[in-house]
Design a protein around this motif. Structure first.
Motif, PDB file in Angstrom:
ATOM      1  N   ARG A   1      -6.159  16.034  -2.154  1.00 15.53           N
ATOM      2  CA  ARG A   1      -7.428  15.653  -1.548  1.00 15.53           C
ATOM      3  C   ARG A   1      -7.687  14.196  -1.886  1.00 15.53           C
ATOM      4  N   ALA A   2      -7.903  13.388  -0.875  1.00 18.80           N
ATOM      5  CA  ALA A   2      -8.157  11.963  -1.063  1.00 18.80           C
ATOM      6  C   ALA A   2      -9.639  11.687  -0.843  1.00 18.80           C
ATOM      7  N   GLU A   3     -10.244  11.021  -1.796  1.00 16.70           N
ATOM      8  CA  GLU A   3     -11.668  10.701  -1.736  1.00 16.70           C
ATOM      9  C   GLU A   3     -11.831   9.189  -1.608  1.00 16.70           C
ATOM     10  N   ARG A   4     -12.344   8.751  -0.469  1.00  7.87           N
ATOM     11  CA  ARG A   4     -12.552   7.317  -0.243  1.00  7.87           C
ATOM     12  C   ARG A   4     -13.955   6.935  -0.697  1.00  7.87           C
ATOM     13  N   LEU A   5     -14.038   6.042  -1.670  1.00  6.27           N
ATOM     14  CA  LEU A   5     -15.322   5.543  -2.137  1.00  6.27           C
ATOM     15  C   LEU A   5     -15.647   4.249  -1.409  1.00  6.27           C
TER      16      LEU A   5
ATOM     17  N   VAL B   1      -9.543   4.479  -3.119  1.00  9.40           N
ATOM     18  CA  VAL B   1      -9.168   5.856  -2.770  1.00  9.40           C
ATOM     19  C   VAL B   1      -8.776   6.602  -4.038  1.00  9.40           C
ATOM     20  N   LEU B   2      -9.501   7.677  -4.334  1.00  6.69           N
ATOM     21  CA  LEU B   2      -9.203   8.541  -5.471  1.00  6.69           C
ATOM     22  C   LEU B   2      -8.368   9.705  -4.969  1.00  6.69           C
ATOM     23  N   LEU B   3      -7.258   9.981  -5.658  1.00 11.75           N
ATOM     24  CA  LEU B   3      -6.380  11.098  -5.270  1.00 11.75           C
ATOM     25  C   LEU B   3      -6.576  12.230  -6.276  1.00 11.75           C
TER      26      LEU B   3
ATOM     27  N   GLY C   1       0.802  -1.203   0.000  1.00  9.34           N
ATOM     28  CA  GLY C   1       0.000   0.000   0.000  1.00  9.34           C
ATOM     29  C   GLY C   1       0.841   1.260   0.000  1.00  9.34           C
ATOM     30  N   LEU C   2       1.922   1.259   0.775  1.00 12.99           N
ATOM     31  CA  LEU C   2       2.791   2.430   0.846  1.00 12.99           C
ATOM     32  C   LEU C   2       3.559   2.622  -0.455  1.00 12.99           C
ATOM     33  N   VAL C   3       3.956   1.523  -1.089  1.00  9.53           N
ATOM     34  CA  VAL C   3       4.619   1.610  -2.395  1.00  9.53           C
ATOM     35  C   VAL C   3       3.643   2.114  -3.458  1.00  9.53           C
ATOM     36  N   ALA C   4       2.390   1.636  -3.418  1.00 13.17           N
ATOM     37  CA  ALA C   4       1.384   2.119  -4.367  1.00 13.17           C
ATOM     38  C   ALA C   4       1.164   3.619  -4.197  1.00 13.17           C
ATOM     39  N   LEU C   5       1.168   4.101  -2.954  1.00 11.12           N
ATOM     40  CA  LEU C   5       1.013   5.528  -2.703  1.00 11.12           C
ATOM     41  C   LEU C   5       2.204   6.300  -3.249  1.00 11.12           C
ATOM     42  N   TRP C   6       3.415   5.771  -3.064  1.00 11.26           N
ATOM     43  CA  TRP C   6       4.615   6.424  -3.616  1.00 11.26           C
ATOM     44  C   TRP C   6       4.510   6.549  -5.137  1.00 11.26           C
ATOM     45  N   MET C   7       4.059   5.493  -5.809  1.00 13.08           N
ATOM     46  CA  MET C   7       3.886   5.555  -7.263  1.00 13.08           C
ATOM     47  C   MET C   7       2.850   6.616  -7.630  1.00 13.08           C
ATOM     48  N   ALA C   8       1.719   6.588  -6.924  1.00 11.26           N
ATOM     49  CA  ALA C   8       0.639   7.520  -7.236  1.00 11.26           C
ATOM     50  C   ALA C   8       1.071   8.970  -7.059  1.00 11.26           C
ATOM     51  N   ALA C   9       1.951   9.208  -6.099  1.00 11.90           N
ATOM     52  CA  ALA C   9       2.389  10.578  -5.815  1.00 11.90           C
ATOM     53  C   ALA C   9       3.040  11.234  -7.023  1.00 11.90           C
ATOM     54  N   HIS C  10       3.577  10.440  -7.926  1.00  8.55           N
ATOM     55  CA  HIS C  10       4.265  11.003  -9.088  1.00  8.55           C
ATOM     56  C   HIS C  10       3.303  11.609 -10.102  1.00  8.55           C
ATOM     57  N   LEU C  11       2.019  11.346  -9.960  1.00 10.21           N
ATOM     58  CA  LEU C  11       1.041  12.027 -10.805  1.00 10.21           C
ATOM     59  C   LEU C  11       0.518  13.291 -10.134  1.00 10.21           C
ATOM     60  N   LEU C  12       0.989  13.560  -8.921  1.00  7.75           N
ATOM     61  CA  LEU C  12       0.452  14.678  -8.153  1.00  7.75           C
ATOM     62  C   LEU C  12       1.492  15.728  -7.805  1.00  7.75           C
ATOM     63  N   GLN C  13       2.775  15.364  -7.844  1.00  9.61           N
ATOM     64  CA  GLN C  13       3.813  16.306  -7.431  1.00  9.61           C
ATOM     65  C   GLN C  13       5.144  15.878  -8.031  1.00  9.61           C
ATOM     66  N   SER C  14       6.184  16.669  -7.764  1.00  8.63           N
ATOM     67  CA  SER C  14       7.517  16.354  -8.267  1.00  8.63           C
ATOM     68  C   SER C  14       8.020  15.056  -7.646  1.00  8.63           C
TER      69      SER C  14
ATOM     70  N   LEU D   1      -6.038   9.351   4.689  1.00  8.13           N
ATOM     71  CA  LEU D   1      -5.410  10.338   5.568  1.00  8.13           C
ATOM     72  C   LEU D   1      -3.917  10.461   5.277  1.00  8.13           C
ATOM     73  N   LEU D   2      -3.249   9.332   5.089  1.00  4.06           N
ATOM     74  CA  LEU D   2      -1.820   9.337   4.802  1.00  4.06           C
ATOM     75  C   LEU D   2      -1.532  10.008   3.465  1.00  4.06           C
ATOM     76  N   ALA D   3      -2.355   9.730   2.459  1.00  2.19           N
ATOM     77  CA  ALA D   3      -2.163  10.334   1.139  1.00  2.19           C
ATOM     78  C   ALA D   3      -2.279  11.849   1.205  1.00  2.19           C
ATOM     79  N   GLU D   4      -3.264  12.344   1.936  1.00  2.00           N
ATOM     80  CA  GLU D   4      -3.427  13.796   2.040  1.00  2.00           C
ATOM     81  C   GLU D   4      -2.230  14.441   2.718  1.00  2.00           C
ATOM     82  N   GLU D   5      -1.710  13.789   3.752  1.00  2.00           N
ATOM     83  CA  GLU D   5      -0.558  14.355   4.461  1.00  2.00           C
ATOM     84  C   GLU D   5       0.718  14.273   3.622  1.00  2.00           C
ATOM     85  N   MET D   6       0.938  13.154   2.956  1.00  2.00           N
ATOM     86  CA  MET D   6       2.174  12.947   2.217  1.00  2.00           C
ATOM     87  C   MET D   6       2.195  13.686   0.878  1.00  2.00           C
TER      88      MET D   6
END
Length: 295
Positions: free
Chosen positions: A141-145, A292-294, A87-100, A132-137
């Motif tokens: 805005r993280a939307e949980r469906l 979770v939609l970011l 899950g944490l690795v998936a979040l790290w990957m996803a972050a690259h579509l949201l920031q540097s 919550l972790l996605a929003e902080e990191m």
């Protein structure tokens, strides 16, 4: 009468075998997982559409050509997980579509997740905690469906992916990384970054799309096309997860079924002596039917 010949003596014993020189350490580290060994020394295929083309060409016979096929995708980098960090690795990957990409490390995500009490070993069994972790990191805005990936959520997920934003999806992962149904015993996280849609002929405004230069029956979006929602006959997500460098093309219906039945933690893992963080009510409350939609 005695013999004049001397008694024959037995042959001398053979010399001892030389000592075998065993290597000081095993050739393969004992704790290295198979997926880590496979990924070692390799690199991911980069680009929004490059690897998707390879997958489509390899499986071309399974795509019905009387339909119109449209691909939306934004490339995310690959990262092989170290332990139960999917899950944490998936979040790290996803972050690259949201920031540097240089602004966030997997070590930082793991550290904060442990400090906040979301994880003990790297596991994430709560979509709420993931949001919550996605929003902080990521500063997003993280939307949980909740309620599954079908019905009203189906359209939300498609439009979100078509707009170039990631979706974090928990599911049961089979040995070939495909979704399966094991009641949550193989619970895993992936990040979806794209969508492949099959549409009835005539349901698409072709002026907003262009033929792919390599796969002629595939259409790619122009600058800012709307996600087609009418006449959808089939849908696949393009996703990555922490046990492979490659994109997987996962049937959305099969993925939704896997996501919906995440009921319980694997009993073997629960009894392995390690501490894991489970939400009140267990995995079914934390993960089943949730994504979770970011933004």
């Amino acid at each position: 009468m005695t013999s004049e010949h001397p008694a024959l003596l037995p042959p001398p014993p053979p010399p001892p075998c030389p000592a075998l020189a065993w290597p000081a350490a095993p050739l393969w580290p004992s704790k290295k997982k198979l997926y880590q060994a496979i990924a070692e020394g390799r690199s991911a295929v980069e680009g929004d559409h490059e690897e998707a083309r390879l997958v489509l060409v390899k499986r071309e016979s399974s795509f019905r050509k009387h339909l119109q096929w449209v691909l939306f995708n934004k490339y995310v980098p690959s990262l092989i997980q170290d332990g139960p960090q999917c899950g944490l690795v998936a979040l790290w990957m996803a972050a690259h579509l949201l920031q540097s990409p240089t602004e966030l490390s997997i070590e930082r995500i793991v550290k904060v997740a442990k400090e906040r009490g979301y994880t003990a070993q790297g596991e994430i069994f709560s979509a709420h905690d993931m949001a919550l972790l996605a929003e902080e990191m990521c500063g997003c805005r993280a939307e949980r469906l909740t309620g599954g990936m079908s019905g009203p959520n189906f359209g939300l997920i498609l439009k979100h992916l078509a707009s170039g934003k990631p979706v974090l999806i928990p599911y049961d992962e089979d040995f070939n990384h495909e979704p399966c149904q094991r009641r949550g015993h193989r619970a895993h996280w992936a990040v979806a970054s794209g969508i492949l849609l099959a549409l009835k002929e005539g349901c698409l405004n072709k002026e907003e799309f262009q033929p792919d230069p390599v796969v002629p029956w595939l259409l790619l979006p122009g600058d800012s096309p709307a996600c087609p929602m009418e006449g959808i006959q089939d849908a696949f997500v393009l996703a990555k997860q922490g046990k492979s460098l490659h994109y997987q093309l996962l049937g959305l219906e099969k993925l939704a079924q896997s996501n919906a039945q995440l009921k319980e933690m694997d009993p073997k893992r629960a009894a392995d002596g390690s501490v894991y963080i489970l939400p009140q009510g267990g995995m079914e409350v934390g993960l089943a039917g949730q994504v979770v939609l970011l933004h």
